[in-house]
Design an enzyme around this catalytic site. Structure first.
Site, PDB file in Angstrom:
ATOM      1  N   ASP A   1      -5.471   2.234  -4.041  1.00  0.00           N
ATOM      2  CA  ASP A   1      -6.697   1.892  -3.315  1.00  0.00           C
ATOM      3  C   ASP A   1      -7.074   2.960  -2.298  1.00  0.00           C
ATOM      4  OD1 ASP A   1      -4.846   1.420  -1.274  1.00  0.00           O
ATOM      5  OD2 ASP A   1      -5.729  -0.489  -0.663  1.00  0.00           O
ATOM      6  N   ARG A   2      -6.333   4.072  -2.252  1.00  0.00           N
ATOM      7  CA  ARG A   2      -6.671   5.195  -1.386  1.00  0.00           C
ATOM      8  C   ARG A   2      -6.669   6.465  -2.214  1.00  0.00           C
ATOM      9  NH1 ARG A   2      -4.486   3.978   4.558  1.00  0.00           N
ATOM     10  NH2 ARG A   2      -4.051   1.762   4.360  1.00  0.00           N
TER      11      ARG A   2
ATOM     12  N   SER B   1       0.837  -1.201   0.000  1.00  0.00           N
ATOM     13  CA  SER B   1       0.000   0.000   0.000  1.00  0.00           C
ATOM     14  C   SER B   1       0.874   1.254   0.000  1.00  0.00           C
ATOM     15  CB  SER B   1      -0.969  -0.025   1.190  1.00  0.00           C
ATOM     16  OG  SER B   1      -1.916   1.018   1.105  1.00  0.00           O
ATOM     17  N   HIS B   2       0.634   2.181   0.917  1.00  0.00           N
ATOM     18  CA  HIS B   2       1.362   3.456   0.920  1.00  0.00           C
ATOM     19  C   HIS B   2       2.633   3.397   1.759  1.00  0.00           C
ATOM     20  CE1 HIS B   2      -1.032   3.400   4.538  1.00  0.00           C
ATOM     21  NE2 HIS B   2      -0.369   4.426   5.021  1.00  0.00           N
TER      22      HIS B   2
ATOM     23  N   GLU C   1     -11.418   5.872   7.667  1.00  0.00           N
ATOM     24  CA  GLU C   1     -10.776   7.166   7.878  1.00  0.00           C
ATOM     25  C   GLU C   1      -9.400   7.276   7.240  1.00  0.00           C
ATOM     26  OE1 GLU C   1      -7.965   7.865  10.069  1.00  0.00           O
ATOM     27  OE2 GLU C   1      -7.653   5.706  10.213  1.00  0.00           O
ATOM     28  N   SER C   2      -8.835   6.169   6.814  1.00  0.00           N
ATOM     29  CA  SER C   2      -7.521   6.193   6.171  1.00  0.00           C
ATOM     30  C   SER C   2      -7.625   6.396   4.664  1.00  0.00           C
ATOM     31  CB  SER C   2      -6.764   4.900   6.486  1.00  0.00           C
ATOM     32  OG  SER C   2      -7.528   3.763   6.114  1.00  0.00           O
TER      33      SER C   2
ATOM     34  N   LYS D   1      -0.919  -9.756  -0.483  1.00  0.00           N
ATOM     35  CA  LYS D   1      -2.265  -9.965   0.046  1.00  0.00           C
ATOM     36  C   LYS D   1      -3.065 -10.873  -0.877  1.00  0.00           C
ATOM     37  CE  LYS D   1      -5.298  -6.621  -0.544  1.00  0.00           C
ATOM     38  NZ  LYS D   1      -6.022  -5.319  -0.514  1.00  0.00           N
TER      39      LYS D   1
END
Length: 570
Positions: free
Chosen positions: A309-310, A147-148, A393-394, A157
């Site tokens: 994904d964010r 991810s980040h 919230e992320s 994953k």
């Protein structure tokens, strides 16, 4: 709080990852399964680590991939496996390792045409598209991404046939089996040389990019975005969607500019995050300096993290929107402009997301579905349509197609980013302005998150908190209304504690991937009230993490929060 002096500044050469050394460590270092930090460990979203400390090496990927092959057999999953990677340095070698094992196990694998990077939501979309109307021969997937996380990290994953992050039953089984394989020195791992794996009859090329982009009109009103002529700016942050945005603009005729298509595994183009590390977090004002600087050049500016994904949203009215602000505005808009969604479709949020979302859900007449941290808790609801929206919230979210059917069951950064343009085009006001209107009706909350080091033993204590351990009756001068260790929506353990009063709350939980714990807090009565909430929360947590004589291991250490990563209003 402790903010690095490097925060928000361009990355200096001295902090850049040495990619050749990192790749060498991936292949040459051997993890010791007797050391807890070197074992396979699935957190809220897969196994993560770095080759430098023997937490993400070739042996891990061999063991995890073989365990996934065994899990597929156990579950009767015989369809294709969609395999994707992001742009972290360890993703390509991990993909090669995984493919060697998958091919040796005769798994039908779909890898990207032209070795294109593949965002997490695109893998979810591919799984669901393939499985639609099928009862047997179902597909699943693997996404290789941390991810980040910082550039030295790797991540791995598994997404089962429902297209979303695997649940704890699946990850627990895979984790146990993978560690058994590590302990047996990789006994039972099947493997082919990479050249043979690539040439295997079970290895196929798939045009992920075209399939995903062609379907965007099913989830967003791309015509209203096109006709608005809004100036859209995109910074892919050198991530997996780097080549998607230009194709989206071309296909749908959008006035969209991609400011950079540079891919560099050191991520040297980033500004440094709050703690002095490079981190591709699209909600961090420190990491997003380049995006924030785009504010006056475009009507809407967006960025996504490395696996896309964010989402990060910058509006002309408010600049970089905190995730809770944007989620609230998006929910307010979607549930009024998706007439084909089921009337009973609920709003999904995690227990640490803003209670502004609760108020917005009530305003639009929708049930609130509150779950523990982790997007996996939204999967079933998004799949069966009982959730119209799921967000955390992320800065992770996904929502239904225009017709109310499932789009993705994993987080999708690109679709919420484009939704910001749809909202602005249709409403004549950007999401920042819409959120401001909501605060005039419901009040303006202040939100913060603090974190501190915690040993695995301390994290275990925090995860086992019970309501009986909270003996106080007031929180920052208000009567406590609820003390929760299980989420109201699904009754699942939140792995910590949430305490709520009339105008404020806090939640405390251990990190699933790092040796830290986190305290989240929010107040509708201002910054000073929030400070009191967090102080009282810290006292409770510190007392909890102080071992009893029976628990003490001789260290006598206690943890104290010291790093704030979210400040002020949400």
């Amino acid at each position: 709080m402790k903010i690095s002096p490097l925060a928000g500044k361009p990355a200096e050469l001295g902090i850049l990852v040495n990619v050749p050394r990192l790749i060498t460590a991936y292949y040459s270092e051997t993890p010791d399964p007797a050391v807890p930090a070197q074992r396979v460990a699935f957190g809220t979203s897969g196994h993560r680590g770095t080759a430098f400390n023997k937490s993400f090496n070739e042996d891990h990927i061999l063991a995890i991939t073989q365990a996934i092959c065994l899990y597929r057999m156990r579950q009767g999953t015989h369809g294709p496996l969609f395999l994707g990677i992001d742009t972290h340095a360890l993703s390509i070698p991990a993909c090669a390792t995984a493919l060697e094992v998958l091919a040796a196990n005769e798994v039908e694998v779909m890898i990207a045409e032209g070795d294109e990077y593949t965002p997490t939501p695109v893998i979810s979309h591919a799984i669901l598209t393939y499985n639609r109307d099928r009862k047997t021969g179902l597909a699943d997937g693997i996404v290789i991404t941390p991810s980040h996380n910082p550039p030295p990290d790797g991540g791995f994953k598994y997404n089962p046939t429902n297209g979303g992050p695997a649940n704890t039953d699946a990850t627990g089984w895979i984790e146990r089996r993978a560690n058994e394989i590590l302990e047996s020195h990789l006994s039972g791992v099947k493997r082919l040389p990479l050249a043979k794996a690539l040439a295997a009859s079970t290895t196929h090329r798939h045009d992920y990019l075209s399939a995903y982009i062609a379907d965007l009109g099913a989830v967003l009103d791309m015509e209203v975005i096109r006709d608005s002529k809004l100036r859209l700016g995109v910074d892919p942050l050198g991530g997996a969607g780097v080549h998607y945005w230009g194709r989206i603009a071309e296909r749908y005729g959008l006035n969209l500019s991609v400011v950079s298509e540079v891919v560099d595994p050191t991520f040297r183009f980033m500004s440094v995050d709050w703690d002095g590390q490079i981190r591709m977090d699209p909600s961090s004002p420190y990491a997003m300096q380049r995006l924030i600087e785009m504010k006056d050049r475009f009507d809407i500016s967006v960025a996504c993290d490395t696996d896309h994904d964010r989402h990060g949203i910058v509006t002309k009215s408010k600049g970089l929107l905190p995730p809770n602000h944007y989620l609230s505005a998006a929910i307010f808009y979607l549930f009024q402009h998706r007439p084909k969604w089921r009337k009973e479709a609920a709003v999904g949020k995690t227990v640490v997301s803003s209670s502004m979302i609760d108020r917005v859900a009530a305003k639009v007449g929708r049930k609130l579905y509150e779950v523990p941290v982790g997007f996996k808790w939204f999967v079933d609801g998004l799949l069966n349509g009982s959730l119209g929206f799921g967000g955390e919230e992320s800065a992770g979210a996904s929502f239904s197609r225009l017709d109310g059917s499932v789009w993705t069951t994993d987080k999708d950064g690109m679709v919420p980013a484009l939704l910001a343009a749809e909202i602005t085009a249709r409403m004549g006001r950007d999401p920042g302005e819409i959120y401001q209107e909501l605060t005039r009706e419901f009040g303006e909350p202040c939100y913060d998150r603090v974190e501190a080091p915690a040993t695995p033993e301390q994290k275990a204590l925090l995860a086992k908190l019970t309501p009986k351990q909270v003996t106080i009756t007031e929180l920052a001068g208000e009567k406590i209304l609820t003390v929760l260790t299980r989420a109201p929506g699904n009754g699942a353990s939140i792995g910590g504690l949430k305490v709520a009063a009339g105008s404020g709350w806090f939640a405390a939980r251990p990190s699933g991937t790092e040796n830290i714990y986190k305290i989240y807090g929010e107040s509708f009565r201002g910054a000073e009230h929030l400070r009191l909430i967090l102080e009282e929360a810290q006292e409770i947590v510190t007392e909890t993490l102080t071992p009893t004589p029976e628990q003490a291991d001789g260290s006598g250490s206690t943890a104290h929060p010291q790093h704030t990563v979210r400040q002020g209003s949400t």
